[in-house]
Design a protein around this motif. Structure first.
Motif, PDB file in Angstrom:
ATOM      1  N   THR A 237       0.227  11.400 -29.795  1.00 31.64           N
ATOM      2  CA  THR A 237       0.871  10.654 -29.095  1.00 31.64           C
ATOM      3  C   THR A 237       2.305   9.880 -28.660  1.00 31.64           C
ATOM      4  OG1 THR A 237      -0.731   9.577 -29.974  1.00 31.64           O
ATOM      5  CG2 THR A 237       0.520   7.927 -29.118  1.00 31.64           C
ATOM      6  N   THR A 241       4.830   9.536 -24.984  1.00 34.81           N
ATOM      7  CA  THR A 241       5.100   8.142 -24.827  1.00 34.81           C
ATOM      8  C   THR A 241       6.496   7.850 -25.525  1.00 34.81           C
ATOM      9  OG1 THR A 241       2.861   7.045 -25.589  1.00 34.81           O
ATOM     10  CG2 THR A 241       4.476   5.391 -25.087  1.00 34.81           C
ATOM     11  N   GLN A 281      -4.335   5.722 -26.635  1.00 32.91           N
ATOM     12  CA  GLN A 281      -4.230   5.514 -25.366  1.00 32.91           C
ATOM     13  C   GLN A 281      -4.739   4.269 -24.668  1.00 32.91           C
ATOM     14  OE1 GLN A 281      -2.167   8.568 -25.646  1.00 32.91           O
ATOM     15  NE2 GLN A 281      -2.987   8.684 -27.195  1.00 32.91           N
ATOM     16  N   ARG A 285      -1.979   2.016 -22.222  1.00 35.56           N
ATOM     17  CA  ARG A 285      -2.255   1.640 -21.013  1.00 35.56           C
ATOM     18  C   ARG A 285      -2.119   0.468 -21.181  1.00 35.56           C
ATOM     19  NH1 ARG A 285      -6.104   5.006 -16.741  1.00 35.56           N
ATOM     20  NH2 ARG A 285      -4.725   4.780 -15.017  1.00 35.56           N
ATOM     21  N   TRP A 291       1.854   6.186 -17.484  1.00 34.16           N
ATOM     22  CA  TRP A 291       0.847   6.916 -17.793  1.00 34.16           C
ATOM     23  C   TRP A 291       0.901   8.429 -17.121  1.00 34.16           C
ATOM     24  CZ3 TRP A 291      -3.072   5.937 -20.991  1.00 34.16           C
ATOM     25  CH2 TRP A 291      -4.413   5.886 -20.959  1.00 34.16           C
ATOM     26  N   HIS A 295      -1.513  11.626 -21.928  1.00 35.53           N
ATOM     27  CA  HIS A 295      -2.374  10.490 -21.941  1.00 35.53           C
ATOM     28  C   HIS A 295      -3.533   9.766 -21.801  1.00 35.53           C
ATOM     29  CE1 HIS A 295       1.862   7.577 -21.416  1.00 35.53           C
ATOM     30  NE2 HIS A 295       1.197   7.963 -23.187  1.00 35.53           N
ATOM     31  N   ALA A 299      -7.178  10.277 -23.983  1.00 38.29           N
ATOM     32  CA  ALA A 299      -8.329   8.771 -23.674  1.00 38.29           C
ATOM     33  C   ALA A 299      -8.874   9.859 -23.524  1.00 38.29           C
ATOM     34  CB  ALA A 299      -7.175   8.698 -22.448  1.00 38.29           C
TER      35      ALA A 299
END
Length: 321
Positions: A237, A241, A281, A285, A291, A295, A299
């Motif tokens: 993650t 990100t 996720q 978002r 995105w 991701h 998800a």
């Protein structure tokens, strides 16, 4: 009451649903989304670890490098690089593995576990240093030595270190000190609401440079593999990100924050790990992160039938409007 957050769909049929509670905060620390019981206390489990690490820094613990600070916040997988970091920390302060008071365990990483078990009885293969919290325990031993506190019984709630941990968590979360539980590694665990857990993570990412809060946040952000392991949810993650700091906790807890202070925390009622990544996720978002394909892959993990993908796990459609 908790709400439906994640569903499992097999062959077009809704097979299972995971309920829970989730909060998303804006950059001012106010809830943008509050679903379920976000003001009631939960056991944050390992999402407490960054706050415990802040306590260690405040009490004089000075890591050799950022990776050593990261391992003190880790729920590591027991891979060789994790074990080397914990052993280095023990060696640096003159401790042995036997002085760790966490229970013996096996690595959670499949390869490392197989290597640990090779030719050995399971009970004899388990070691304290393999336990996912061993980095935190090693750093606590170091902090006790620095302060002249007893190095035996450091996990008891009456020990000076744990008194300091409880006070730090109360300060950072803004919640009064209350009755403690016992976490899986044997240390006290402080109940915290999801709203204030998210605010604690926001305080870490927005803290002034050089403060214990900011140092812990940067150690986690810069060392996502150290705090988890190969294909760990936090590693994947945070890689997807940029800027995010996040930490999982056992039994369906997750918390994180972006550099501007936007933050989240949630608890899956049944504690099932398969609900974690789709929900995280979906939250990111909703928070407006860029995105990516990474991701999207995280998800919607596959549901398999006969070895083929026949469905998926996903956040409940329309969860955040």
């Amino acid at each position: 009451m908790s709400v439906e957050l994640v569903e499992v769909v097999r062959s077009g049929f809704r097979e299972c649903v995971h309920r829970g509670s989730v909060v998303i905060l804006d950059a001012d620390g106010e809830p943008e989304v509050a679903l379920g019981e976000v003001h009631l206390p939960i056991f944050p489990r390992s999402t407490n670890k960054p706050m415990q690490a802040i306590t260690l820094l405040r009490n004089g613990f000075e890591p050799q490098d950022e990776a050593e600070l990261a391992i003190s916040t880790a729920s590591h997988f027991g891979e060789p690089d994790h074990i080397a970091l914990v052993q280095r920390l023990l060696d640096r302060f003159g401790f042995t593995e036997d002085q760790l008071e966490c229970p013996p365990d096996l690595p959670s990483d499949e390869v490392a576990r197989a290597e640990a078990l090779a030719g050995r009885d399971r009970a004899k293969a388990a070691r304290r240093i393999y336990m996912n919290c061993s980095g935190k325990h090693a750093a606590m031993l170091a902090t006790c030595k620095i302060n002249g506190w007893p190095t035996t019984g450091y996990l008891h709630s009456a020990h000076p270190l744990q008194q300091s941990v409880s006070a730090t968590i109360a300060e950072i979360t803004g919640e009064p000190e209350t009755d403690l539980g016992i976490d899986g590694c044997g240390l006290p665990i402080v109940p915290v609401s999801l709203v204030n857990l998210a605010r604690a993570y926001a305080a870490m990412t927005t803290g002034d440079a050089g403060t214990p809060q900011r140092r812990v946040a940067e150690a986690i952000r810069n060392n996502p593999r150290v705090i988890s392991g190969t294909d760990g949810p936090d590693l994947l993650t945070m890689r997807a990100t940029p800027g995010l700091v996040c930490k999982i906790g056992a039994d369906g807890v997750h918390a994180g924050a972006l550099p501007d202070g936007r933050a989240f925390a949630y608890k899956i009622d049944d504690g099932h790990d398969r609900a974690r990544m789709p929900l995280t996720q979906a939250i990111l978002r909703r928070m407006g992160v860029e995105w990516t394909d990474a991701h999207a892959d995280l998800a919607t993990p596959a549901v398999l039938g006969g070895g083929a993908r026949v469905g998926l796990v996903r956040a409940v459609p329309g969860l955040f409007g």
